[in-house]
Design a protein around this motif. Structure first.
Motif, short mmCIF file in Angstrom:
data_model
loop_
_atom_site.label_atom_id
_atom_site.label_comp_id
_atom_site.label_asym_id
_atom_site.label_seq_id
_atom_site.Cartn_x
_atom_site.Cartn_y
_atom_site.Cartn_z
N TYR A 195 0.81 -1.21 0.00
CA TYR A 195 0.00 0.00 0.00
C TYR A 195 0.84 1.26 0.00
N ARG A 196 0.42 2.22 -0.79
CA ARG A 196 1.05 3.53 -0.78
C ARG A 196 -0.03 4.58 -1.09
N ARG A 197 -0.25 5.46 -0.13
CA ARG A 197 -1.28 6.51 -0.24
C ARG A 197 -2.62 5.96 -0.71
N GLY A 198 -2.99 4.83 -0.09
CA GLY A 198 -4.31 4.27 -0.35
C GLY A 198 -4.36 3.38 -1.58
N GLY A 199 -3.37 3.50 -2.47
CA GLY A 199 -3.37 2.66 -3.68
C GLY A 199 -2.53 1.41 -3.46
N ILE A 200 -2.70 0.44 -4.37
CA ILE A 200 -1.89 -0.77 -4.26
C ILE A 200 -0.79 -0.74 -5.31
N VAL A 201 0.44 -0.95 -4.86
CA VAL A 201 1.57 -1.01 -5.78
C VAL A 201 1.72 -2.49 -6.20
N PRO A 202 1.53 -2.78 -7.49
CA PRO A 202 1.48 -4.19 -7.93
C PRO A 202 2.86 -4.79 -8.14
N LEU A 203 3.52 -5.15 -7.05
CA LEU A 203 4.92 -5.56 -7.13
C LEU A 203 5.13 -6.84 -7.92
N LYS A 204 4.20 -7.79 -7.81
CA LYS A 204 4.39 -9.05 -8.53
C LYS A 204 4.35 -8.80 -10.04
N GLN A 205 3.41 -7.95 -10.43
CA GLN A 205 3.32 -7.64 -11.86
C GLN A 205 4.64 -7.03 -12.36
N THR A 206 5.18 -6.10 -11.59
CA THR A 206 6.46 -5.47 -11.95
C THR A 206 7.57 -6.52 -11.95
N SER A 207 7.52 -7.43 -10.98
CA SER A 207 8.55 -8.48 -10.90
C SER A 207 8.49 -9.38 -12.13
N ASP A 208 7.28 -9.71 -12.57
CA ASP A 208 7.13 -10.57 -13.76
C ASP A 208 7.83 -9.93 -14.95
N GLU A 209 7.59 -8.64 -15.10
CA GLU A 209 8.20 -7.91 -16.21
C GLU A 209 9.73 -7.92 -16.04
N ALA A 210 10.16 -7.75 -14.80
CA ALA A 210 11.59 -7.64 -14.53
C ALA A 210 12.34 -8.93 -14.84
N VAL A 211 11.76 -10.07 -14.53
CA VAL A 211 12.52 -11.32 -14.69
C VAL A 211 12.17 -12.05 -15.99
N ASP A 212 11.27 -11.44 -16.76
CA ASP A 212 10.84 -12.09 -17.99
C ASP A 212 12.04 -12.48 -18.86
N GLY A 228 -7.29 -11.64 -0.45
CA GLY A 228 -8.11 -10.79 -1.32
C GLY A 228 -7.30 -9.64 -1.90
N GLY A 229 -5.99 -9.77 -1.94
CA GLY A 229 -5.13 -8.74 -2.52
C GLY A 229 -5.24 -8.73 -4.05
N PRO A 230 -4.37 -7.98 -4.69
CA PRO A 230 -4.46 -7.87 -6.14
C PRO A 230 -4.23 -9.24 -6.81
N PRO A 231 -4.93 -9.51 -7.91
CA PRO A 231 -4.74 -10.79 -8.59
C PRO A 231 -3.33 -10.86 -9.18
N VAL A 232 -2.74 -12.06 -9.12
CA VAL A 232 -1.41 -12.22 -9.71
C VAL A 232 -1.40 -13.48 -10.57
N ASP A 233 -0.54 -13.46 -11.55
CA ASP A 233 -0.32 -14.66 -12.37
C ASP A 233 0.79 -15.46 -11.72
#
Ligand code: PRX
Length: 649
Positions: A195-212, A228-233
């Protein structure tokens, strides 16, 4: 020295307020006189050996220091484990069931861990990492929000001897990728989001891109921030849920006996080229300095509630959230989110709710609090506070005085601590029960640290470059994979003397006044940003032909990024394009590097030999009269740029 710096010096010269350690504080402080300075002065190595004795060693060292400049080895022959020092050794005594960690998430969710509980969690995760095949020497990337698992993951890595490389959660996929590649990290530990300022920072999504496509990354471990957090692949075979991994097995994991000089971690930081440097820290000397400084600079005792507001993605979080305070058996507070969420009293509410006694934060935050108004801290009971600290950038006397009055209730000493990612631990600082303070000065070197001020030729001076003249236990041991750069960056200015890259002045009392970076590294809100990194990000955009980036003074953040850009032929400047370029830098590096100003110009001011004159661009960005323009190929270029900048600013 440029104009702004000499103005700063003038201001500092007029600062003559001095504050002695408050009597009540001094009476109970670990250090209340100059004994450690005297002892360290008499025999520096013996002094550090005594400090090392505070740690639990599996095997005692044979040799305190071997120094073949620029390579130091401390406590060779000694064996120890950092997680053992931070956890196991507290389990035999009264600290076992004391609170090690109090955590609060931005939405208000809470968790606490006793030392026993933290130990159990760290062992279970360390065992899980082992089952994934992670062993001594294997690098592990950590890209997490400020949740307990960040500390747990770091400690788990140290338990099995796997050097971690923590990457600040605000960095972009590309920054994370570059670091994973440089460290050749086989495993990445991340979370679904934070969480940052009420929003969710989608770290897994960013990680997927990073290690692709990175073949060497075998595993990605994902912490579920909450149900119930953000959906992840989740990719089969590569990705694992943290909570599932730690539930397998019996959770036992003995600490590895590490050599004092085995690598503890790599932490990337910006330098003067486009490529961040992987700063290498080792085990025994680092922990020695971090424990000694935590104990004496923050005067930490068992009944303290200690809160360092940094992120574990920076060195401050490594040394003074996790390793130092836990090795001392303190109670630490960790907070996930922003200081102004849900309102501007959040920090002070945390202080009140948890009875924080020691607070360590950055001048930028203090300046923001000042701007937000005295009424915010005034609403809360902060009488628990007894010591305040600052780090990361020079603190202006006005902010120092405000901190003392409005946060410290005029009763708490302030420790202004100068150090760097490279130094591992605090280097210049008051000891709060022993050293009088002056607003804006980091005061004097920690006992056992030898500093001075030198000019370009290596002559001592009152004003010039800060220099560290002898090796210290927490010093970096190198730049990962780049010995040459290590030698050149830190050890080539003077012979056998460390060059930190900061300008400084020393007053008649021997107090140091750090004036800021003297190289192409900016300090924006306490974060190091390389101008070259931002320039490379900009020229990577198809519309950009050339870019020059400089820092300009910023009231709140200390410095701000100002970019001067020329476009490829046929491209029109527009406010949309400027927005796009700003976003582009955010995508390439991270939001912290986004330029505050971008000025588009047909040409950039160059010398006749084609070198961009950044000195003049700094004059433009800071609204000063232009310095010497006689070496320019076309002086009109910079005049036009100045008119344009002033029109747009
Ligand atoms: O310029 C100095 C500034 O921050 C730089 C180090 O940045 P980093 O490696 O990111 O580490 C920050 C936290 C330790 C230094 O070269 N700096 C750090 N502390 C101070 C400071 N400048 C003035 N006063 C300080 N107390």
């Amino acid at each position: 020295m440029d104009g702004s710096r000499s103005r700063e010096i003038e201001v500092l010269l007029t600062e003559d307020r001095t504050f002695d350690p408050p009597q009540a504080f001094r009476a109970a402080a670990h250090v209340s006189d100059d004994t450690p300075y005297v002892e360290a002065g008499a025999d520096r190595e013996a002094f550090w050996a005594v400090q090392a004795e505070q740690l639990d060693w599996f095997r005692r060292w044979d040799n305190v220091l071997s120094w073949e400049p620029p390579f130091a080895r401390w406590f060779e022959g000694g064996q120890l484990n950092v997680s053992h020092n931070c956890l196991d050794r507290h389990l035999d005594g009264p600290r076992a069931d004391a609170t090690a960690l109090i955590w609060e998430g931005e939405p208000g969710d809470k968790r606490t861990y006793t030392y026993r509980e933290l130990h159990r969690e760290v062992c279970a995760f360390a065992a899980a990492l082992k089952r994934l095949g992670v062993g001594r020497g294997d690098r592990v990337g950590i890209y997490l929000p400020m949740i307990p698992e960040a500390a747990i993951a770091m400690l788990a890595c140290t338990r099995i001897g796997a050097p971690h490389s923590v990457v600040f959660g605000g960095f972009s996929a590309k920054s994370l990728r570059d670091r994973m590649i440089d460290a050749q990290a086989r495993v990445l530990i991340t979370a679904d989001g934070g969480y940052r300022r009420g929003g969710i920072v989608p770290l897994k999504q960013t990680s997927d891109e990073a290690v692709d496509g990175l073949e060497f990354v075998d595993h990605v471990v994902v912490v579920r921030r909450e149900e119930g957090g953000p959906p992840v692949d989740m990719r089969d075979g590569r990705d694992h849920w943290y909570h599932e991994l730690v539930a397998e097995g019996d959770g036992a994991c003995e600490p590895e006996a590490m050599e004092a000089e085995d690598i503890l971690y790599i932490l990337y930081t910006s330098g003067t080229t486009g490529k961040p440097k992987g700063i290498v820290h080792t085990t025994g000397g680092y922990l020695t300095q971090v424990v000694a400084t935590t104990k004496w600079v923050f005067d930490v005792k068992h009944d303290d509630v200690y809160w360092c507001t940094a992120d574990v993605g920076w060195v401050t979080g490594h040394s003074y959230i996790v390793y130092g305070p836990l090795a001392l058996g303190a109670t630490i507070v960790m907070y996930e989110g922003a200081p102004d969420y849900p309102d501007r009293g959040r920090f002070w509410k945390l202080v009140e709710d948890y009875g924080v006694t020691i607070l360590y934060t950055a001048p930028t935050a203090i300046r923001a609090f000042m701007k937000w108004g005295d009424e915010w801290p005034a609403r809360y009971d902060m009488s628990s506070l007894r010591l305040l600290g600052t780090v990361g950038e020079p603190i202006n006397p006005e902010a120092w005085m405000w901190y003392q009055e409005h946060i410290g209730g005029d009763r708490c000493p302030i420790v202004d601590t100068w150090w760097q990612t490279e130094t591992g631990g605090i280097m210049i600082t008051p000891l709060p029960g022993a050293v009088s303070t002056k607003p804006g000065s980091a005061t004097i070197p920690f006992p056992g640290v030898e500093a001075t001020i030198l000019d370009n030729d290596g002559q001592e001076a009152d004003s010039g470059y800060l220099a560290i003249t002898s090796p210290w236990p927490g010093m970096l041991r190198g730049i990962w994979g780049d010995e040459q750069r290590y030698r050149e960056t830190y050890w080539s200015k003077w012979d056998g003397v460390y060059f930190p890259g900061d300008g400084a002045r020393r007053d008649e009392d021997g107090y140091y006044w750090i004036l800021g970076r003297v190289d192409d590294v900016l300090n924006v809100a306490g974060h190091r940003i390389g101008t070259m990194e931002v320039e490379s990000a900009l020229v990577d955009h198809p519309a950009v032909a050339e870019a020059a980036v400089v820092g300009r003074a910023d009231e709140l953040k200390g410095q701000a990024v100002a970019a001067f850009v020329s476009l490829v032929e046929g491209t029109e400047s527009s406010s949309d394009l400027i927005q796009e370029l700003r976003q582009h830098v955010g995508n390439e590096i991270g939001a912290i590097a986004k330029p505050a100003d971008i000025v588009i110009s047909a040409e950039l001011p160059k010398t006749r030999s084609g070198k961009i004159m950044r000195r003049l661009l700094r004059d433009v960005a800071e609204g000063r009269a232009l310095g010497d323009t006689t070496t320019l190929a076309d002086p009109a270029v910079v005049e036009q740029l100045k008119a344009k900048y002033e029109g747009e600013a």
